[in-house]
Design an enzyme around this catalytic site. Sequence first.
Site, PDB file in Angstrom:
ATOM      1  CG  ASP A 216     -26.269  -8.216 -40.535  1.00  0.00           C
ATOM      2  OD1 ASP A 216     -25.815  -7.177 -40.004  1.00  0.00           O
ATOM      3  OD2 ASP A 216     -27.280  -8.219 -41.266  1.00  0.00           O
ATOM      4  CG  ASP A 293     -33.706   2.618 -40.916  1.00  0.00           C
ATOM      5  OD1 ASP A 293     -34.900   2.634 -40.568  1.00  0.00           O
ATOM      6  OD2 ASP A 293     -33.244   1.743 -41.694  1.00  0.00           O
TER       7      ASP A 293
END
Length: 449
Positions: A216, A293
């Site tokens: 994206d 992350d």
Amino acid sequence: MKRPQTVIVYLALICFISWNIITLLKNTEPAGNEKFEEIINRVQSIENSQIAMKSLLETHEEKLTALIKIFRNRKITNGKGRPDIGEHLNGVNSSKIYIEKILFSDKEVVIPVLVIACNRVSVRKNLDQLIKIRPSASKFPIIVSQDCGHVPTAKVIQSYGSQVIHIQQPDLSEPQIPWSHRKWKGYYKISRHYKWALNQVFHKLKHTSVIIVEDDLDISPDFFEYFSALYPILKSDPTLWCISAWNDNGKENIIENNSELLYRTDFFPGLGWMLTNDLWNELGPKWPLTFWDDWLRHPDQRKGRSCIRPEISRTHTFGKIGVSKGQFFDKHLKFIKLNSKPVKFTKMDLSYLKKENFDKLFHEKVYSLPTVNWMDLKLNKVSGHTAVRIDYNDKKVFQTIAKSFGIMDDFKSGVPRTGVNGIVPFMFSGRRVYMAPPKDWTAYRKDWN
């Protein structure tokens, strides 16, 4: 008269040819017709090798000449009549970074782009951009790793044929997770997918580095130039562990209109980032089940290392719908500016980004600036300075100031977004501002979360 570098090429070529001829004569036995064909094959092999070597030497002629020029211009010896390479490299930063550019030239290094995909057919938008702007298909192969088993998305990816490599995550089972984590199931799948995909890139396909993007992301025109130029820095500076295309505080009203400006940061940004196989060999075996992350941002993984990030982002997300359910998108992410002015980073000296150069100069610059009250700055009561410092000494003060200026105010393992040694740079009303901890700051506080 031939140029000196041309003479070097021909001398190397003559040596190579001579060596092959001697080897041929040495190993050739007197024989009849049975041996004749074998000898002819050897001669043909030598001719092919000579052609290949000539091409190789011509390709590297510029590099060989550049290295010779460095040592001719620098009369540094070790007392034995020859250059002391170790002393030379340690003493001359400009030459050091130049040699690194030569040794890690993007002519040889293959840096694949790993596109993480699942069930969004809009992956086409990302792939169209990557294919359009990449300077070389062989140098930047595109690997699309798809999870989810979504057939319409798979068809979109496969429609690109040989322009991309399509790999599919085989484990589509539901992850076994605690009941209290059921709402985060998607994050477990993403972490599992990342681990599998990176294992494919590094262990199966044997690449030495990779740029990761999600499906994206829009990318800037100089996306590949940016990563090509910073690859040598990443490989040669052990205090770095990633190159990121993303500025977490990259909204147009709080950044400088300077496409060349780059920073080190202690905060892992993600959203278009490069890592090496050495780092994956370290992290892969202990890769987390979820929230990969934030796990990377923990001190146990970061180990004091930094990333490089741009002032103006080289990626921009258009993915409001996803596992994160649009967290931060409407208030922040959609306002991140994507760079539109290509920069020839590979023509620039980026050695200032190495820790030994960056930290000292950055610290001296920030703490030499005048300190101003943040409310006076906000109310435009400060004049006469193009750059100022705002001090903070606790989490609450930081967050109050950050919210006031439109900066992201969260911490991950005590590190603020874009922070470098606790300092967060941004722009306000055309003035450079540094939000900084006390001058004697030494470490992040893990309890600031």
